[in-house]
Design a protein around this motif. Structure first.
Motif, PDB file in Angstrom:
ATOM      1  N   ALA A   1      -9.641  10.830  50.471  1.00  0.00           N
ATOM      2  CA  ALA A   1      -9.810  12.120  49.795  1.00  0.00           C
ATOM      3  C   ALA A   1     -10.650  13.084  50.630  1.00  0.00           C
ATOM      4  O   ALA A   1     -10.317  14.267  50.763  1.00  0.00           O
ATOM      5  N   GLN A   2     -11.730  12.551  51.208  1.00  0.00           N
ATOM      6  CA  GLN A   2     -12.604  13.404  52.019  1.00  0.00           C
ATOM      7  C   GLN A   2     -11.874  13.879  53.278  1.00  0.00           C
ATOM      8  O   GLN A   2     -11.993  15.051  53.672  1.00  0.00           O
ATOM      9  N   ALA A   3     -11.112  12.966  53.902  1.00  0.00           N
ATOM     10  CA  ALA A   3     -10.356  13.332  55.105  1.00  0.00           C
ATOM     11  C   ALA A   3      -9.323  14.411  54.787  1.00  0.00           C
ATOM     12  O   ALA A   3      -9.163  15.376  55.537  1.00  0.00           O
ATOM     13  N   LYS A   4      -8.627  14.235  53.655  1.00  0.00           N
ATOM     14  CA  LYS A   4      -7.596  15.206  53.284  1.00  0.00           C
ATOM     15  C   LYS A   4      -8.199  16.575  52.996  1.00  0.00           C
ATOM     16  O   LYS A   4      -7.625  17.608  53.367  1.00  0.00           O
ATOM     17  N   SER A   5      -9.364  16.586  52.371  1.00  0.00           N
ATOM     18  CA  SER A   5     -10.017  17.866  52.060  1.00  0.00           C
ATOM     19  C   SER A   5     -10.439  18.593  53.338  1.00  0.00           C
ATOM     20  O   SER A   5     -10.621  19.806  53.343  1.00  0.00           O
ATOM     21  N   ASN A   6     -10.590  17.821  54.427  1.00  0.00           N
ATOM     22  CA  ASN A   6     -10.951  18.422  55.718  1.00  0.00           C
ATOM     23  C   ASN A   6      -9.737  18.628  56.612  1.00  0.00           C
ATOM     24  O   ASN A   6      -9.873  18.868  57.815  1.00  0.00           O
ATOM     25  N   GLY A   7      -8.536  18.517  56.016  1.00  0.00           N
ATOM     26  CA  GLY A   7      -7.311  18.746  56.766  1.00  0.00           C
ATOM     27  C   GLY A   7      -6.841  17.562  57.596  1.00  0.00           C
ATOM     28  O   GLY A   7      -5.961  17.697  58.445  1.00  0.00           O
ATOM     29  N   GLY A   8      -7.423  16.394  57.344  1.00  0.00           N
ATOM     30  CA  GLY A   8      -7.051  15.198  58.097  1.00  0.00           C
ATOM     31  C   GLY A   8      -6.430  14.132  57.204  1.00  0.00           C
ATOM     32  O   GLY A   8      -5.821  14.432  56.186  1.00  0.00           O
ATOM     33  N   SER A   9      -6.602  12.874  57.609  1.00  0.00           N
ATOM     34  CA  SER A   9      -6.067  11.752  56.839  1.00  0.00           C
ATOM     35  C   SER A   9      -6.820  10.481  57.217  1.00  0.00           C
ATOM     36  O   SER A   9      -7.575  10.459  58.207  1.00  0.00           O
ATOM     37  N   PHE A  10      -6.603   9.440  56.462  1.00  0.00           N
ATOM     38  CA  PHE A  10      -7.207   8.137  56.755  1.00  0.00           C
ATOM     39  C   PHE A  10      -6.825   7.701  58.164  1.00  0.00           C
ATOM     40  O   PHE A  10      -7.654   7.233  58.944  1.00  0.00           O
TER      41      PHE A  10
ATOM     42  N   ILE B   1      -4.042  -1.963  52.798  1.00  0.00           N
ATOM     43  CA  ILE B   1      -3.944  -0.504  52.758  1.00  0.00           C
ATOM     44  C   ILE B   1      -2.815  -0.024  53.665  1.00  0.00           C
ATOM     45  O   ILE B   1      -2.718  -0.437  54.818  1.00  0.00           O
ATOM     46  N   ALA B   2      -1.966   0.832  53.116  1.00  0.00           N
ATOM     47  CA  ALA B   2      -0.925   1.502  53.911  1.00  0.00           C
ATOM     48  C   ALA B   2      -1.180   3.003  53.833  1.00  0.00           C
ATOM     49  O   ALA B   2      -1.508   3.527  52.765  1.00  0.00           O
ATOM     50  N   VAL B   3      -1.050   3.686  54.964  1.00  0.00           N
ATOM     51  CA  VAL B   3      -1.304   5.130  55.014  1.00  0.00           C
ATOM     52  C   VAL B   3      -0.233   5.821  55.849  1.00  0.00           C
ATOM     53  O   VAL B   3       0.545   5.168  56.549  1.00  0.00           O
ATOM     54  N   ARG B   4      -0.197   7.136  55.778  1.00  0.00           N
ATOM     55  CA  ARG B   4       0.748   7.909  56.586  1.00  0.00           C
ATOM     56  C   ARG B   4       0.258   7.969  58.037  1.00  0.00           C
ATOM     57  O   ARG B   4      -0.901   8.306  58.290  1.00  0.00           O
TER      58      ARG B   4
ATOM     59  N   GLU C   1       3.401  10.415  62.369  1.00  0.00           N
ATOM     60  CA  GLU C   1       4.754  10.934  62.097  1.00  0.00           C
ATOM     61  C   GLU C   1       5.006  11.098  60.598  1.00  0.00           C
ATOM     62  O   GLU C   1       6.115  11.436  60.186  1.00  0.00           O
ATOM     63  N   GLY C   2       3.997  10.836  59.783  1.00  0.00           N
ATOM     64  CA  GLY C   2       4.147  10.961  58.340  1.00  0.00           C
ATOM     65  C   GLY C   2       4.789   9.757  57.680  1.00  0.00           C
ATOM     66  O   GLY C   2       5.118   9.781  56.494  1.00  0.00           O
ATOM     67  N   GLU C   3       4.950   8.661  58.443  1.00  0.00           N
ATOM     68  CA  GLU C   3       5.563   7.443  57.884  1.00  0.00           C
ATOM     69  C   GLU C   3       4.474   6.503  57.387  1.00  0.00           C
ATOM     70  O   GLU C   3       3.395   6.400  57.983  1.00  0.00           O
ATOM     71  N   LEU C   4       4.767   5.803  56.297  1.00  0.00           N
ATOM     72  CA  LEU C   4       3.807   4.838  55.786  1.00  0.00           C
ATOM     73  C   LEU C   4       3.720   3.643  56.722  1.00  0.00           C
ATOM     74  O   LEU C   4       4.732   3.064  57.108  1.00  0.00           O
ATOM     75  N   THR C   5       2.505   3.275  57.089  1.00  0.00           N
ATOM     76  CA  THR C   5       2.300   2.131  57.966  1.00  0.00           C
ATOM     77  C   THR C   5       1.174   1.267  57.419  1.00  0.00           C
ATOM     78  O   THR C   5       0.173   1.779  56.912  1.00  0.00           O
ATOM     79  N   LEU C   6       1.363  -0.043  57.478  1.00  0.00           N
ATOM     80  CA  LEU C   6       0.368  -0.982  56.966  1.00  0.00           C
ATOM     81  C   LEU C   6      -0.723  -1.201  58.013  1.00  0.00           C
ATOM     82  O   LEU C   6      -0.436  -1.545  59.155  1.00  0.00           O
ATOM     83  N   LEU C   7      -1.965  -0.974  57.618  1.00  0.00           N
ATOM     84  CA  LEU C   7      -3.091  -1.208  58.518  1.00  0.00           C
ATOM     85  C   LEU C   7      -3.488  -2.684  58.462  1.00  0.00           C
ATOM     86  O   LEU C   7      -3.320  -3.337  57.436  1.00  0.00           O
TER      87      LEU C   7
ATOM     88  N   ASN D   1       5.582  10.838  47.229  1.00  0.00           N
ATOM     89  CA  ASN D   1       4.962  11.399  48.433  1.00  0.00           C
ATOM     90  C   ASN D   1       3.461  11.099  48.484  1.00  0.00           C
ATOM     91  O   ASN D   1       2.635  11.975  48.759  1.00  0.00           O
ATOM     92  N   GLY D   2       3.118   9.853  48.213  1.00  0.00           N
ATOM     93  CA  GLY D   2       1.711   9.428  48.227  1.00  0.00           C
ATOM     94  C   GLY D   2       1.150   9.347  49.630  1.00  0.00           C
ATOM     95  O   GLY D   2       1.866   9.073  50.589  1.00  0.00           O
ATOM     96  N   ASP D   3      -0.154   9.581  49.736  1.00  0.00           N
ATOM     97  CA  ASP D   3      -0.830   9.527  51.034  1.00  0.00           C
ATOM     98  C   ASP D   3      -1.280   8.116  51.385  1.00  0.00           C
ATOM     99  O   ASP D   3      -1.401   7.775  52.561  1.00  0.00           O
ATOM    100  N   ILE D   4      -1.580   7.329  50.364  1.00  0.00           N
ATOM    101  CA  ILE D   4      -2.171   6.018  50.608  1.00  0.00           C
ATOM    102  C   ILE D   4      -1.685   5.021  49.557  1.00  0.00           C
ATOM    103  O   ILE D   4      -1.471   5.382  48.400  1.00  0.00           O
ATOM    104  N   VAL D   5      -1.472   3.790  49.991  1.00  0.00           N
ATOM    105  CA  VAL D   5      -1.082   2.701  49.083  1.00  0.00           C
ATOM    106  C   VAL D   5      -2.130   1.609  49.207  1.00  0.00           C
ATOM    107  O   VAL D   5      -2.500   1.216  50.317  1.00  0.00           O
TER     108      VAL D   5
END
Length: 289
Positions: A141-150, A24-27, A30-36, A8-12
């Protein structure tokens, strides 16, 4: 990415063997991993650095970020938002690194191009996956600590500055005949100048082989202060950008397409993205790519 699903990783984050390119792949929403793509990672990283510099009162009006002629126009939009300059060079990080050398009176914040890679600061003057990986992890990490994401950081930039969507179309033409065909495609593009693309008027054409920018509205020409390269770029009245560039290392001709639209809120993201994807499809069809 399979491992990320398992834990259940947030970032690859993945690099190539010599650790200059970074993927970089992130959630997603919809919570699905997507490649940026490279444009997306570049935007998020550049914004993060600019914001840090701003918070530390380091933006004095003599800073710049670096990008390339085939990368997202959103880099220039970001620079304007922070009252910094966005210098544009030819494809390849050696040209971004050269900017640092050519303008020693200016401070370099960071830069990148549409391919997978980024350059953080001026201490490694090439695309560098080591510092880029650290930066990506810090952003996540900073985004997650603020309730967000990459991914949320990316969407918020689209809402603030406009949703820029890019796609690379690469056509392979092998052998001597293929090389001749690619050469002829560029000749045709120069001789039979497009006045419209997908119903949008072409307002500007940049020809980097001739070092000239032709304004089709004022009928004025201006000189391009960038080394010569076999690249042709069309700009339309609605902000679409289409660049044609033969590969220097492979039997390919590449088309870099960028379109954009306003994004009012997160709930409109999927609808707007589909609109932009359809617009790119229409441009490809109209240009017979």
């Amino acid at each position: 990415m399979e491992l990320a699903e398992k834990v259940n990783g947030d970032i690859v984050i993945g690099t190539d063997p010599d650790s200059d390119r970074v993927g970089i792949a992130v959630r997603n929403l919809e919570g699905e991993l997507t490649l940026l793509n490279g444009n997306q990672t570049m935007i998020v990283m550049t914004e993060f650095l600019l914001k840090q510099w701003q918070n530390e009162n380091k933006l004095k009006g003599r800073e710049f970020i670096g990008s390339t002629i085939v990368s997202t126009p959103m880099m220039s939009v970001l620079a304007d938002a922070y009252n910094t300059e966005c210098k544009i060079g030819l494809t390849g990080f050696k040209w971004i690194a050269k900017m640092i050398k050519d303008f020693p009176e200016l401070d370099f914040v960071g830069g990148g191009e549409e391919s997978f890679g980024f350059m953080v600061g001026d201490f490694v003057r090439d695309k560098d996956a080591v510092t880029s990986t650290l930066l990506a992890c810090e952003i996540a990490a900073q985004a997650k600590s603020n309730g967000g994401s990459f991914y949320n950081e990316l969407i918020s930039l689209y809402i603030k500055h406009g949703f820029y969507k890019e796609r690379l179309v690469s056509l392979t033409k092998k052998g001597i005949e293929g090389a001749d065909e690619i050469k002829q495609m560029m000749v045709n593009a120069r001789e039979k100048v497009l006045k419209e693309v997908n119903g949008e008027k072409v307002v500007l054409i940049e020809d980097y082989q001739l070092s000239v920018a032709k304004n089709l509205q004022t009928h004025e020409d201006s000189e391009l202060d960038i080394p010569k390269s076999n690249v042709l770029i069309y700009y339309t009245e609605n902000g679409s950008k289409i660049a044609l560039r033969p590969s220097g290392t492979e039997p390919k001709i590449k088309f870099y397409i960028s379109v954009n639209a306003e994004l009012d809120n997160v709930s409109d993201f999927d609808k707007t993205e589909q609109l932009l994807e359809s617009k790119i499809d229409d441009i490809i069809k109209d240009m017979n790519i």
